[in-house]
Design an enzyme around this catalytic site. Structure first.
Site, PDB file in Angstrom:
ATOM      1  N   GLN A  37       0.814  -1.205   0.000  1.00  0.00           N
ATOM      2  CA  GLN A  37       0.000   0.000   0.000  1.00  0.00           C
ATOM      3  C   GLN A  37       0.855   1.265   0.000  1.00  0.00           C
ATOM      4  O   GLN A  37       2.055   1.210   0.255  1.00  0.00           O
ATOM      5  CB  GLN A  37      -0.926   0.007   1.217  1.00  0.00           C
ATOM      6  CG  GLN A  37      -0.225  -0.270   2.523  1.00  0.00           C
ATOM      7  CD  GLN A  37      -1.118  -0.948   3.544  1.00  0.00           C
ATOM      8  OE1 GLN A  37      -2.332  -0.958   3.425  1.00  0.00           O
ATOM      9  NE2 GLN A  37      -0.522  -1.502   4.581  1.00  0.00           N
ATOM     10  N   ASP A  54      -0.537   0.447  13.468  1.00  0.00           N
ATOM     11  CA  ASP A  54      -0.088   1.768  13.930  1.00  0.00           C
ATOM     12  C   ASP A  54       0.158   1.806  15.434  1.00  0.00           C
ATOM     13  O   ASP A  54       0.698   2.780  15.963  1.00  0.00           O
ATOM     14  CB  ASP A  54      -1.099   2.852  13.543  1.00  0.00           C
ATOM     15  CG  ASP A  54      -2.528   2.512  13.959  1.00  0.00           C
ATOM     16  OD1 ASP A  54      -2.698   1.820  14.977  1.00  0.00           O
ATOM     17  OD2 ASP A  54      -3.469   2.927  13.256  1.00  0.00           O
ATOM     18  N   ASP A  69      -0.458 -12.625   6.952  1.00  0.00           N
ATOM     19  CA  ASP A  69      -1.865 -12.536   6.606  1.00  0.00           C
ATOM     20  C   ASP A  69      -2.655 -13.178   7.746  1.00  0.00           C
ATOM     21  O   ASP A  69      -2.502 -14.367   8.034  1.00  0.00           O
ATOM     22  CB  ASP A  69      -2.124 -13.274   5.290  1.00  0.00           C
ATOM     23  CG  ASP A  69      -3.555 -13.144   4.809  1.00  0.00           C
ATOM     24  OD1 ASP A  69      -4.451 -12.836   5.621  1.00  0.00           O
ATOM     25  OD2 ASP A  69      -3.791 -13.353   3.607  1.00  0.00           O
ATOM     26  N   ALA A  70      -3.494 -12.392   8.416  1.00  0.00           N
ATOM     27  CA  ALA A  70      -4.215 -12.892   9.584  1.00  0.00           C
ATOM     28  C   ALA A  70      -5.094 -14.088   9.246  1.00  0.00           C
ATOM     29  O   ALA A  70      -5.295 -14.973  10.088  1.00  0.00           O
ATOM     30  CB  ALA A  70      -5.075 -11.773  10.184  1.00  0.00           C
ATOM     31  N   ASP A 125      -9.064  -4.813  14.214  1.00  0.00           N
ATOM     32  CA  ASP A 125      -8.934  -3.406  13.796  1.00  0.00           C
ATOM     33  C   ASP A 125      -8.406  -3.361  12.363  1.00  0.00           C
ATOM     34  O   ASP A 125      -7.272  -2.961  12.107  1.00  0.00           O
ATOM     35  CB  ASP A 125      -7.994  -2.671  14.753  1.00  0.00           C
ATOM     36  CG  ASP A 125      -7.921  -1.180  14.472  1.00  0.00           C
ATOM     37  OD1 ASP A 125      -8.825  -0.662  13.798  1.00  0.00           O
ATOM     38  OD2 ASP A 125      -6.954  -0.535  14.913  1.00  0.00           O
TER      39      ASP A 125
END
Length: 563
Positions: A271, A331, A393-394, A414
């Site tokens: 991204q 974050d 990758d969750a 989240d």
């Protein structure tokens, strides 16, 4: 014998050239699709539309190649045109978008028009629409010229052999398919991880080299020799400039799309990251906004409201806080609030390692001023010894947690909104059911659930999907986050009392939050009249159905007047 050897050399060179150009053609499709997806925001449909348009245009280009009288001259011209468009298209698109975005402000400033009356409709809206859709235009033009390559090379081969070659097209197409496959691999392995302007320049340089090869090899058959040489040298200089400065120019143009000053931008494998800063005077802290692919992820002025609602209910309502799982949240802001509950261990799973590194050790990636502001925001949470960070990758990573028989007292999801098919799977029954297995029997799970106002059906679908994943009590709540507008979250218990019933037993929240208190939190569970009237008509999101993704996209397109 010498003539046969020359024919063999020509054949080898032409077939290799075709393979290289096929790889370049596929990379151009990916480049334009990738950039268009970031600009338009609908990644999947944009990619499919771009590739479809380019394929059709390639077919038209193949037909048009019949009109080229001299295949040798035509091919050199062709590679010059493709190299020029390929190296500069993204920069031109960025410039067009930037101009159409700042033009209304320039008019407003010139005529002293108040900010809330800035001209944005009529011709301004049409120009903006054309600029944002200009990637499709360049895709069509580039596809048209790429489509001319195979017919011209096929004609050149037959001209060299002075005969009709029975397997000519089969040989050329074979080289084309193999080259396209290699191009796809180069894109995934190498070009996807570098600046898009550099990727475009490197690809265009191969087209230029192909044209230069033709000039050298077939000098006697060309009629524009000096012109070709001069144009190749000029274009080579342009490509070098694009490689060295294109990303800087593109970032400057992209910066015009943001309301505030861009203080840092970076591209990871997954991204585009952008930080902006708004100066608020000497007595107030500056406002930091963080964007992923042009979409606001948080603003320092009100992120505490969002994270209070995400973290407080699930932590306050859970029986214990020993072992916590956070999905996303690279974050470190949700993690910051979780650590206030003194957990023994926190596992955080986020896909983007480069993003995590920026928020974990900002001094290594951004300027000192921004680094200080980031550290003040997340309070160094990602460096806490109790935190185990998994960059994966969750959807896949939680399988390892299940194999290790890990159990979590609370789970916080989240993730960004389901605005891309790859994210849709993380809002599916399959994913939630596996999270259910990881959750302690008396634990709670909380999920950011997009806007119940702007994407109401998507919001409701998340709740229904969670309920279909064997959670006994699923409830939703909402409030206004100024930077986002009306926003919503979903919370569920695996067994025992419902989340709201647990909160009702409390006299106050166990940890003091910056914004949230217990009465405001309880009120957030109340929705307007008739809010859930159409709940029965909304489907749950089964893996592969793309239900939530489609509902989310449709809702935001309706809000923006695109449907």
């Amino acid at each position: 014998m010498p003539q046969k050897n020359n024919h063999l050399i020509d054949d080898i060179l032409l077939i290799l050239t075709m393979a290289v150009l096929a790889g370049c053609g596929l990379i151009y499709e990916y480049l334009l699709s990738h950039y268009a997806g970031r600009v338009l925001g609908v990644m999947e449909s944009t990619i499919y539309t771009m590739i479809g348009l380019m394929i059709v245009s390639m077919g038209l280009g193949a037909f048009a190649a019949r009109k080229v009288r001299c295949a040798y001259n035509g091919f050199v011209w062709l590679e010059l045109i493709i190299a020029l468009i390929g190296s500069s298209a993204i920069l031109i698109i960025g410039g067009l978008i930037a101009i159409t975005q700042i033009f209304p402000q320039l008019i407003a400033d010139m005529l002293s028009i108040p900010p809330d009356m800035k001209p944005q409709g009529g011709v301004f809206k049409q120009l903006s629409w054309l600029a944002f859709n200009s990637p499709y235009f360049f895709g069509v033009i580039l596809g048209f010229f790429i489509g001319m390559e195979i017919p011209l090379i096929a004609r050149i081969r037959e001209h060299i052999h002075q005969a009709h070659l029975a397997n000519n097209l089969g040989t050329i197409y074979g080289a084309d398919y193999v080259g396209a496959g290699i191009g796809a691999a180069i894109w995934v392995i190498f070009l996807l991880s570098i600046d898009i302007s550099k990727a475009a320049a490197l690809t265009a340089s191969l087209n230029l080299i192909a044209g230069a090869f033709f000039i050298i090899r077939y000098w006697s058959k060309l009629t524009w020799r000096k012109t070709f040489v001069a144009l190749h040298l000029t274009l080579a200089l342009i490509i070098v400039l694009m490689f060295n400065y294109g990303n800087q120019w593109l970032n400057q143009m992209n910066s015009l799309l943001y309301l505030d000053k861009v203080v840092h931008t970076d591209k990871t494998r997954y991204q585009q990251l952008t930080f902006t800063e708004r100066h608020m005077g000497l007595e107030q802290d500056n406002i930091i906004n963080f964007y992923l692919n042009g979409r606001l992820q948080f603003s320092s002025i009100d992120e505490h409201i969002y994270h209070d609602y995400l973290v407080a209910p699930v932590m306050a309502g859970s029986a214990r806080h020993d072992n916590i799982l956070i999905i996303g949240g690279g974050d470190g802001l949700a993690l910051r609030d979780v650590l206030n509950y003194n957990p023994k261990n926190v596992t955080l799973i986020d896909l983007d390692n480069e993003l995590i590194e920026i928020f974990k050790l900002p001094e290594n990636s951004v300027n000192s001023r921004l680094a200080h502001q980031i550290q003040a925001l997340n309070k160094g949470s990602l460096q806490d010894d109790r935190v185990n960070i998994l960059t994966a990758d969750a959807f896949i990573a939680i399988n390892d947690l299940l194999k290790n028989r890990q159990v979590f007292d609370a789970i916080i999801v989240d993730l960004p909104d389901p605005s891309h098919p790859d994210l849709n799977k993380l809002y599916s029954v399959n994913f939630y059911a596996r999270l259910n297995l990881l959750l302690a029997g008396d634990g709670l799970i909380a999920i950011q659930s997009t806007s119940p106002y702007h994407a109401k059906d998507s919001f409701i679908a998340i709740g229904k999907t969670l309920a279909a994943s064997d959670f006994s009590h699923v409830e939703q709540y909402h409030d206004n986050v100024p930077s986002f507008g009306e926003w919503g979250w979903t919370i569920a218990s695996k067994s025992g009392a419902s989340p709201l019933a647990r909160l009702n037993k409390l006299k106050e929240l166990p940890v003091k939050h910056q914004w949230l208190n217990l009465p405001i939190l309880k009120a957030a569970f109340i929705f307007p009249n008739n809010f859930y009237d159409n709940k029965a008509d909304i489907d749950i999101n089964i893996l592969g159905s793309h239900t939530i993704y489609q509902l989310h996209q449709s809702a935001w397109q309706d809000q923006q007047g695109l449907n």
